[in-house]
Design a protein around this motif. Structure first.
Motif, PDB file in Angstrom:
ATOM      1  N   THR A 124       8.836   6.964  -2.252  1.00 42.37           N
ATOM      2  CA  THR A 124       7.999   5.825  -2.631  1.00 42.37           C
ATOM      3  C   THR A 124       7.590   5.018  -1.412  1.00 42.37           C
ATOM      4  N   GLU A 126       7.299   6.096   1.636  1.00 40.96           N
ATOM      5  CA  GLU A 126       6.330   6.884   2.407  1.00 40.96           C
ATOM      6  C   GLU A 126       4.936   6.848   1.780  1.00 40.96           C
ATOM      7  N   LYS A 127       4.882   6.923   0.450  1.00 40.71           N
ATOM      8  CA  LYS A 127       3.589   6.828  -0.247  1.00 40.71           C
ATOM      9  C   LYS A 127       2.934   5.471   0.003  1.00 40.71           C
ATOM     10  N   GLN A 128       3.733   4.415  -0.071  1.00 37.55           N
ATOM     11  CA  GLN A 128       3.212   3.062   0.150  1.00 37.55           C
ATOM     12  C   GLN A 128       2.667   2.918   1.569  1.00 37.55           C
ATOM     13  N   GLU A 129       3.386   3.497   2.522  1.00 38.50           N
ATOM     14  CA  GLU A 129       2.955   3.376   3.918  1.00 38.50           C
ATOM     15  C   GLU A 129       1.680   4.173   4.180  1.00 38.50           C
ATOM     16  N   ARG A 130       1.591   5.352   3.558  1.00 34.63           N
ATOM     17  CA  ARG A 130       0.358   6.133   3.710  1.00 34.63           C
ATOM     18  C   ARG A 130      -0.827   5.369   3.120  1.00 34.63           C
ATOM     19  N   ALA A 131      -0.606   4.782   1.944  1.00 32.57           N
ATOM     20  CA  ALA A 131      -1.674   4.007   1.298  1.00 32.57           C
ATOM     21  C   ALA A 131      -2.064   2.807   2.164  1.00 32.57           C
ATOM     22  N   GLY A 132      -1.046   2.160   2.741  1.00 33.44           N
ATOM     23  CA  GLY A 132      -1.311   1.009   3.607  1.00 33.44           C
ATOM     24  C   GLY A 132      -2.071   1.410   4.846  1.00 33.44           C
ATOM     25  N   ILE A 134      -4.100   4.034   5.182  1.00 30.66           N
ATOM     26  CA  ILE A 134      -5.480   4.377   4.798  1.00 30.66           C
ATOM     27  C   ILE A 134      -6.307   3.108   4.639  1.00 30.66           C
ATOM     28  N   GLU A 135      -5.692   2.116   3.991  1.00 24.56           N
ATOM     29  CA  GLU A 135      -6.411   0.856   3.754  1.00 24.56           C
ATOM     30  C   GLU A 135      -6.781   0.173   5.070  1.00 24.56           C
ATOM     31  N   GLU A 213      -7.098   5.889  13.342  1.00 17.42           N
ATOM     32  CA  GLU A 213      -6.113   6.814  12.761  1.00 17.42           C
ATOM     33  C   GLU A 213      -5.083   7.228  13.822  1.00 17.42           C
TER      34      GLU A 213
END
Length: 261
Positions: A124, A126-132, A134-135, A213
Motif C-alpha cells: 500500500t 509503495e502504491k501511494q508513493e507511485r501515485a504521488g 506520478i502526480e 521522472e
C-alpha cells in the motif's frame, strides 16, 4: 533509497517488544522498527519523522489507539495503519475502518498474521508513493494533449510517438516532418491546431517531464539527466527547467525526495 519506518504503539511492554523482535527479523535491516509505549509518545515520533506504517493497539490509557489515529489525521500525518486489539467488538473495527485502517488484528497475534499484514501495508505504501510521484511529475497540459491524441490525424499521432521515443536525441521539426512524410511548415500548422502547442513547446515539455521522472526516481547527476532529456549542456537544461518549473533541477529533486523516504 532510504529504508522506511514502522512504528509499533502498545502500552504492554511484552507485546510491544515481541512485535518489534518479529518485525526486525523479517525486515533484515531494510526497515527501521520503532516503538512507543503510548499515544503521546507516538505523536511525538510521527511529528519529527516520516512513519510509513503505524501498528497501534486500540485499548491504551490516556490516548486510545482510535484517538491517536484521529490526532494523526488532524495533523495531516497519514501512515498506512494496522490496528491490534484484544477486543473483537465490531464498533472498534468499524471506527478503525473509518479512520483509514487497512488491517485489524486480534491478540494474540501470530507471527504469520503480523508479517502478512505488514507486507500488505508495504504494498500500500509503495502504491501511494507511485501515485504521488506520478502526480508530481505529470504536466497537466501534456495530459490534456495525450487525452485528445486518439482523435488526432494519423500524421500527428506518428509525430508525437516519434518525438516521445527520441527525446534524448537532437530533434528538429524537419526531421519529424520527414518521418511522417509532411512538409515542415504544414506539420507546424497541423501540430499547433491539434496538439495546442507549437512543435518546440511540446518537445520542451516532454523533455522536462522526462527530467522530472529521472530527478525523483534516480540518483543520476544533473549532467546525466540533462543528457538523457536531450540537452547538450547542463547550463541550458537548468535554465529551461527553471523557466518551466520555477526552481532548479536540484531544488526540485530535494523538495520531492523529502516526500517519500
Amino acid at each position: 533509497m532510504h529504508s522506511k519506518t514502522i512504528l509499533i504503539v502498545d502500552d504492554e511492554p511484552r507485546t510491544r517488544l515481541g512485535l518489534q523482535k518479529n518485525l526486525n527479523a523479517w525486515a533484515n535491516g531494510n526497515y527501521h522498527v520503532l516503538t512507543a509505549s503510548n499515544g503521546e509518545e507516538a505523536i511525538g515520533i510521527m511529528t519529527n519523522q516520516r512513519v510509513h506504517i503505524l501498528i497501534t493497539d486500540i485499548q491504551m490509557p490516556e490516548i486510545t489507539g482510535l484517538e491517536l489515529l484521529q490526532i494523526a489525521k488532524e495533523q495531516d500525518i497519514h501512515p498506512v495503519i494496522i490496528v491490534i486489539s484484544a477486543y473483537s467488538e465490531f464498533k472498534y473495527a468499524q471506527e478503525a475502518l473509518r479512520l483509514g485502517v487497512i488491517n485489524y488484528l486480534l491478540k494474540p497475534i501470530s507471527k504469520k498474521a503480523l508479517i502478512e499484514a505488514v507486507e500488505d501495508a508495504v504494498q500500500t505504501v509503495e502504491k501511494q508513493e507511485r501515485a504521488g510521484m506520478i502526480e508530481k511529475v505529470v504536466d497537466k497540459k501534456l495530459v490534456t494533449a495525450d487525452t485528445q491524441n486518439s482523435t488526432n490525424p494519423e500524421a500527428i499521432r506518428e509525430a508525437i510517438e516519434y518525438i516521445n521515443q527520441n527525446l534524448k536525441n537532437e530533434l528538429s521539426q524537419k526531421e519529424v516532418a520527414d518521418h511522417v512524410h509532411l512538409n515542415p511548415s504544414y506539420l507546424s500548422v497541423l501540430f499547433k491546431e491539434h496538439v495546442k502547442f507549437t512543435f518546440s513547446e511540446y518537445v520542451t515539455r516532454r523533455r522536462i517531464q522526462r527530467a522530472k521522472e529521472l530527478l525523483i526516481s534516480t540518483n543520476l547527476p544533473i549532467y546525466d539527466i540533462a543528457e538523457e532529456s536531450g540537452y547538450k549542456t547542463p547550463k541550458y537544461f537548468i535554465k529551461i527547467f527553471k523557466e518551466l518549473e520555477g526552481m532548479t533541477p536540484s531544488a526540485y529533486r530535494k523538495n520531492n525526495n523529502e516526500r517519500a523516504f
